[in-house]
Scaffold this motif. Structure first.
Motif, PDB file in Angstrom:
ATOM      1  N   ASP A  87       0.831  -1.212   0.000  1.00 41.76           N
ATOM      2  CA  ASP A  87       0.000   0.000   0.000  1.00 41.76           C
ATOM      3  C   ASP A  87       0.862   1.257   0.000  1.00 41.76           C
ATOM      4  N   LEU A  88       1.974   1.210   0.744  1.00 37.28           N
ATOM      5  CA  LEU A  88       2.863   2.366   0.807  1.00 37.28           C
ATOM      6  C   LEU A  88       3.476   2.659  -0.559  1.00 37.28           C
ATOM      7  N   ASN A  89       3.918   1.612  -1.252  1.00 37.13           N
ATOM      8  CA  ASN A  89       4.511   1.797  -2.578  1.00 37.13           C
ATOM      9  C   ASN A  89       3.480   2.310  -3.575  1.00 37.13           C
ATOM     10  N   ALA A  90       2.250   1.777  -3.464  1.00 38.41           N
ATOM     11  CA  ALA A  90       1.187   2.245  -4.363  1.00 38.41           C
ATOM     12  C   ALA A  90       0.877   3.712  -4.108  1.00 38.41           C
ATOM     13  N   SER A  91       0.883   4.108  -2.829  1.00 40.14           N
ATOM     14  CA  SER A  91       0.615   5.500  -2.489  1.00 40.14           C
ATOM     15  C   SER A  91       1.720   6.408  -3.012  1.00 40.14           C
ATOM     16  N   LYS A  92       2.977   5.979  -2.886  1.00 42.57           N
ATOM     17  CA  LYS A  92       4.094   6.755  -3.417  1.00 42.57           C
ATOM     18  C   LYS A  92       3.982   6.901  -4.927  1.00 42.57           C
ATOM     19  N   GLY A  93       3.555   5.809  -5.588  1.00 40.50           N
ATOM     20  CA  GLY A  93       3.407   5.851  -7.037  1.00 40.50           C
ATOM     21  C   GLY A  93       2.364   6.856  -7.475  1.00 40.50           C
ATOM     22  N   ARG A  94       1.235   6.894  -6.744  1.00 39.03           N
ATOM     23  CA  ARG A  94       0.185   7.856  -7.099  1.00 39.03           C
ATOM     24  C   ARG A  94       0.636   9.286  -6.818  1.00 39.03           C
ATOM     25  N   LEU A  95       1.380   9.453  -5.721  1.00 41.68           N
ATOM     26  CA  LEU A  95       1.808  10.796  -5.336  1.00 41.68           C
ATOM     27  C   LEU A  95       2.837  11.363  -6.310  1.00 41.68           C
ATOM     28  N   CYS A  96       3.700  10.491  -6.817  1.00 43.91           N
ATOM     29  CA  CYS A  96       4.781  10.943  -7.699  1.00 43.91           C
ATOM     30  C   CYS A  96       4.462  10.745  -9.176  1.00 43.91           C
ATOM     31  N   ALA A  97       3.220  10.390  -9.470  1.00 42.78           N
ATOM     32  CA  ALA A  97       2.845  10.143 -10.870  1.00 42.78           C
ATOM     33  C   ALA A  97       3.002  11.416 -11.690  1.00 42.78           C
ATOM     34  N   PRO A  98       3.549  11.301 -12.912  1.00 40.09           N
ATOM     35  CA  PRO A  98       3.702  12.489 -13.755  1.00 40.09           C
ATOM     36  C   PRO A  98       2.348  12.978 -14.265  1.00 40.09           C
ATOM     37  N   GLY A  99       2.322  14.207 -14.749  1.00 42.85           N
ATOM     38  CA  GLY A  99       1.088  14.756 -15.300  1.00 42.85           C
ATOM     39  C   GLY A  99       0.329  15.580 -14.291  1.00 42.85           C
ATOM     40  N   SER A 100      -0.842  15.992 -14.711  1.00 41.13           N
ATOM     41  CA  SER A 100      -1.630  16.926 -13.910  1.00 41.13           C
ATOM     42  C   SER A 100      -2.535  16.235 -12.898  1.00 41.13           C
ATOM     43  N   TRP A 101      -2.693  14.891 -12.996  1.00 42.19           N
ATOM     44  CA  TRP A 101      -3.654  14.208 -12.125  1.00 42.19           C
ATOM     45  C   TRP A 101      -3.266  14.316 -10.655  1.00 42.19           C
ATOM     46  N   SER A 102      -1.973  14.120 -10.364  1.00 37.02           N
ATOM     47  CA  SER A 102      -1.539  14.207  -8.964  1.00 37.02           C
ATOM     48  C   SER A 102      -1.676  15.637  -8.447  1.00 37.02           C
ATOM     49  N   LEU A 103      -1.446  16.627  -9.312  1.00 38.14           N
ATOM     50  CA  LEU A 103      -1.616  18.022  -8.905  1.00 38.14           C
ATOM     51  C   LEU A 103      -3.076  18.327  -8.601  1.00 38.14           C
ATOM     52  N   LEU A 104      -3.977  17.788  -9.439  1.00 38.04           N
ATOM     53  CA  LEU A 104      -5.406  17.988  -9.198  1.00 38.04           C
ATOM     54  C   LEU A 104      -5.832  17.339  -7.882  1.00 38.04           C
ATOM     55  N   ASN A 105      -5.290  16.156  -7.598  1.00 43.32           N
ATOM     56  CA  ASN A 105      -5.583  15.493  -6.325  1.00 43.32           C
ATOM     57  C   ASN A 105      -5.139  16.356  -5.152  1.00 43.32           C
TER      58      ASN A 105
END
Length: 654
Positions: A87-105
């Protein structure tokens, strides 16, 4: 402040760990949100038990903290540790994902946090004028909760007795205030504690609603809209705003910064915005609702055929449900209705239902039995036939449309679309490159699941319109708000369907969204922008409270005027009687005691008899007593003065 955050982090950590016993495939953010709520529930319940045995002191707080932290031992299991790392790795992946989606989150959750912090920051604040509230509906509720909190921290109020009605058990669900009192006891200020807890609980509810809607409908857009609609919901009161704005001679900016009233609550509108009428005033609901939603989220699995049998998880969630008896009793009733209906719809889940019920009852029954012994609350006051809630002589249909706007039509439309949507989505996936896989089949809920899911929430709406579940009829909103909670996913689903269509449909969806949230947004804005400034306690009252606290025993019984903002509230001492509005809403018959209180201030032989009858220690004479009662100064001049400050005089009568 640091001690308070340590307490919050520690209890959240324990609740976070406990989610791994019953919740699979959840985001880290969901686990942190649920962990904050679960941790507070466990800590508050454990503290109640420890304080009953040892008294409310640092040792009891440390024992409760150890209990709430104990679920961390779960991570000694290799399997649970591996789940955590995944879960921690998945969360890091979502947080560091490129593009605007993580910024919108980040913007989505960040903006919600800022608004909640600004909003709850107005619940209580201090100036040179004294203690004030910036929430129009919080004038009576703030001193009520302060009275309970200070009774724990300053009044040695264990076993908990009602500080508003001396001699009676405190049957009001007090765990939320007890958690706040623990933070105050170890060094935090009451204002900081209430603010931090309120923001975290409201944000947790925000996250849980989003996850709840996504789990049900598998639509990311609908999930994002759901908490916005819930937190900013209101009726058609914005028509009043538009009418008044059009008639004003100044600019619209001037009008917006000087709003004359709330637009979701008043004599003409009764379905108040959840933030301004419920969460800032009824602190127990702010812990009870997210906890109830965690349980509902788990029980939803009973409706899904692919659910694995997990009896230990059923017991854990049932035990969490049982703690609601002293957190928020109406939420426990809601879960009873939901659990019974879904069990009847899925009789094959009867084994899980029985385990869940046994766990719930093992805690809830004990708490309810304790609360019912020695209470002045009449349980008969909490149930009666009462049609159509607060509609009075108005046509119920018109009443509900005026108060909720398009909420009901959009909920029906969303339920219809969710019911019909399975076939169209199946057709799309049949022709997709990956075809029909087990994964996407499970994401498509069977048609009947949508109706089965909504059935208990619709039943709550019916019950709330047929019966009265509290002495004050408006308090039925504590049940009706769960109907709104169950309807929100379908409302947001209907809007999301329009947003996916052509440009014209997007315009319609935007307009519909505005009608749903405009009234509530205006009320929230009125609070956040600092337009409401209501004095609860004057500076003299605050100083007098400190003086009285210094010269009176912790368990002293004091007679004061029957008002919500008596200075005695801030001392933590017991009052013979306070505000009748609070007492009557809790099912307490206060009429006879009010007559005795008036006789005491009138002086004479009867007053002496009543002072001995109630074992009164002190009598307060202040501006409130002089404005509400006939005070016999000559009679009280016979007694020694224990404290005096300006217009505040405390007489020792025993």
């Amino acid at each position: 402040m640091l001690v308070m955050f340590f307490l919050i982090i520690a209890t959240t950590a324990g609740g976070f760990a406990l989610t791994y016993l019953f919740a699979d495939h959840k985001r880290f953010l969901w686990r942190f949100a649920a962990g904050n709520v679960i941790g507070a529930a466990i800590f508050g319940t454990a503290l109640f038990v420890a304080a009953m045995l040892l008294g409310f002191d640092t040792l009891a707080i440390l024992i409760a903290l150890a209990v709430s932290l104990s679920p961390i031992a779960i991570f000694t299991s290799r399997r649970k540790k591996a789940e955590f790392k995944q879960d921690l790795n998945a969360s890091k992946g979502r947080l560091c994902a490129p593009g605007s989606w993580s910024l919108l989150n980040f913007c989505y959750y960040g903006l919600a946090t800022i608004i909640l912090a600004l909003f709850f920051g107005r619940a209580m604040y201090e100036t040179t004028d004294g203690i004030l509230t910036g929430a129009s509906q919080n004038l009576g509720d703030l001193p009520f909760h302060l009275g309970i909190i200070f009774s724990f921290t300053e009044g040695a109020n264990f076993p908990p007795m009602n500080p508003n009605f001396a001699g009676a058990k405190l049957s009001y669900p007090f765990i939320t205030d007890l958690v706040t009192a623990a933070a105050v006891k170890i060094g935090a200020s009451v204002r900081d504690s209430m603010l931090a807890e309120s923001v975290l609980r409201a944000f947790a509810l925000f996250v849980l609603i989003e996850s709840f809607a996504f789990q049900l409908l598998n639509s990311r857009l609908a999930a994002r809209l759901a908490p916005l609609i819930f937190f900013l919901g209101g009726g058609l009161g914005f028509w009043v705003f538009l009418t008044q704005a059009a008639a004003t001679e100044g600019s619209i900016y001037t009008f917006l910064t000087n709003l004359p009233r709330d637009f979701t609550i008043g004599s003409d509108y009764r379905w108040g915005n959840p933030l301004t009428t419920l969460f800032i005033t009824q602190r127990s609901l702010l812990l009870g609702m997210p906890l109830a939603l965690i349980v509902i989220d788990y029980l939803m699995q009973w409706l899904l055929s692919h659910r694995r049998k997990r009896l230990f998880a059923d017991f854990v969630v049932g035990a969490l449900c049982g703690t609601l008896a002293l957190i928020h009793l109406h939420s426990l009733f809601v879960l009873f209705v939901v659990g019974v209906v879904w069990t009847l719809l899925r009789p094959r889940q009867i084994r899980s239902a029985l385990i869940f019920a046994i766990a719930t009852g093992s805690i809830a029954v004990l708490e309810l039995v304790w609360a019912s012994i020695g209470t002045a609350t009449k349980t008969s006051e909490f149930f009666s036939v009462h049609l159509w809630w607060e509609s009075g002589s108005e046509n119920p249909l018109i009443f509900w449309i005026r108060n909720t706007g398009l909420l009901i039509p959009l909920a029906i439309a969303g339920l219809f679309l969710a019911y019909r949507g399975r076939d169209s989505r199946l057709e799309k996936q049949k022709h997709s490159p990956e075809g029909l896989t087990d994964c996407n089949l499970k994401s498509l809920r069977p048609r009947k699941v949508m109706v089965e899911f909504y059935l208990p929430f619709f039943l709550l709406f019916i019950l709330g319109n047929l019966f009265q579940f509290a002495p004050w009829e408006w308090d039925n909103i504590k049940i009706l708000i769960y109907w709104f909670l169950g309807s929100v996913p379908f409302i947001s689903y209907a809007l999301s369907a329009l947003f996916r269509m052509a440009f014209a449909a997007k315009i319609v969806a935007s307009a519909l969204f505005v009608t749903l949230v405009l009234s509530g947004s205006l009320d929230v804005w009125r609070t956040v922008s600092g337009q409401v400034n209501l004095k609860v306690f004057s500076r003299d009252a605050v100083e007098a409270a400190l003086r009285i606290r210094a010269v009176t025993p912790k368990k002293a019984l004091i007679v004061n005027a029957p008002t919500y903002n008596s200075v005695i509230v801030l001392t933590g001492r017991q009052s013979l009687m306070r505000y009748p509005g609070h007492l009557s809403s809790h099912g307490i018959d206060w009429v006879g005691r009010e007559a005795d209180l008036k006789a005491i201030y009138a002086g004479g032989p009867l007053a002496r008899h009543l002072l001995r009858k109630y074992n009164v220690d002190f009598v307060l004479i202040s501006p409130e007593e002089r404005s509400m009662l006939q005070v016999n100064d000559r009679f009280f001049a016979e007694f020694p003065v224990s404290a005096s400050l300006g217009d505040y005089t405390l007489y020792k009568v025993r």
